[in-house]
Design a protein around this motif. Sequence first.
Motif, PDB file in Angstrom:
ATOM      1  N   GLU A  46       0.771  -1.124  -0.017  1.00 58.97           N
ATOM      2  CA  GLU A  46      -0.101   0.028  -0.162  1.00 58.97           C
ATOM      3  C   GLU A  46       0.890   1.227  -0.025  1.00 58.97           C
ATOM      4  N   ALA A  47       1.969   1.090   0.554  1.00 64.39           N
ATOM      5  CA  ALA A  47       3.097   2.669   0.864  1.00 64.39           C
ATOM      6  C   ALA A  47       3.548   2.743  -0.544  1.00 64.39           C
ATOM      7  N   LEU A  49       2.279   1.758  -3.339  1.00 64.02           N
ATOM      8  CA  LEU A  49       1.234   2.247  -4.520  1.00 64.02           C
ATOM      9  C   LEU A  49       1.086   3.604  -4.188  1.00 64.02           C
ATOM     10  N   GLU A  50       0.721   4.204  -3.009  1.00 62.16           N
ATOM     11  CA  GLU A  50       0.862   5.740  -2.710  1.00 62.16           C
ATOM     12  C   GLU A  50       1.933   6.345  -3.043  1.00 62.16           C
ATOM     13  N   LEU A  51       3.287   6.014  -2.972  1.00 59.74           N
ATOM     14  CA  LEU A  51       4.264   6.548  -3.142  1.00 59.74           C
ATOM     15  C   LEU A  51       4.626   6.756  -4.781  1.00 59.74           C
ATOM     16  N   ARG A  53       2.178   6.525  -7.159  1.00 60.49           N
ATOM     17  CA  ARG A  53       0.675   6.626  -7.710  1.00 60.49           C
ATOM     18  C   ARG A  53       0.747   7.335  -8.710  1.00 60.49           C
ATOM     19  N   ARG A  67      -3.670  -7.711  -3.393  1.00 62.32           N
ATOM     20  CA  ARG A  67      -3.786  -6.918  -2.209  1.00 62.32           C
ATOM     21  C   ARG A  67      -4.462  -7.718  -1.211  1.00 62.32           C
TER      22      ARG A  67
END
Length: 73
Positions: A46-47, A49-51, A53, A67
């Motif tokens: 998740e981190a 994917l955020e970083l 994006r 996921r």
Amino acid sequence: MDDRDGCDHFRGEPSPEGNTADDRERRQQLVDAVRRLCAGTDRRLEALLELHRDNADAMRVLATYERNIEAGP
């Protein structure tokens, strides 16, 4: 990604169904590998994917990972 690749590998390994010492040992090896390699990978994915994006290439690679594979509480 290395941990998740290893995690996915061991999650996909067939677990021996017999009750011989070798079967029990292999089952324990699989459990130990999944615990070691999979722990925390949901959060780290998740981190990432955020970083990344805004990076289409990275997102294509990250999208190949399933996921929420870790067991809930």
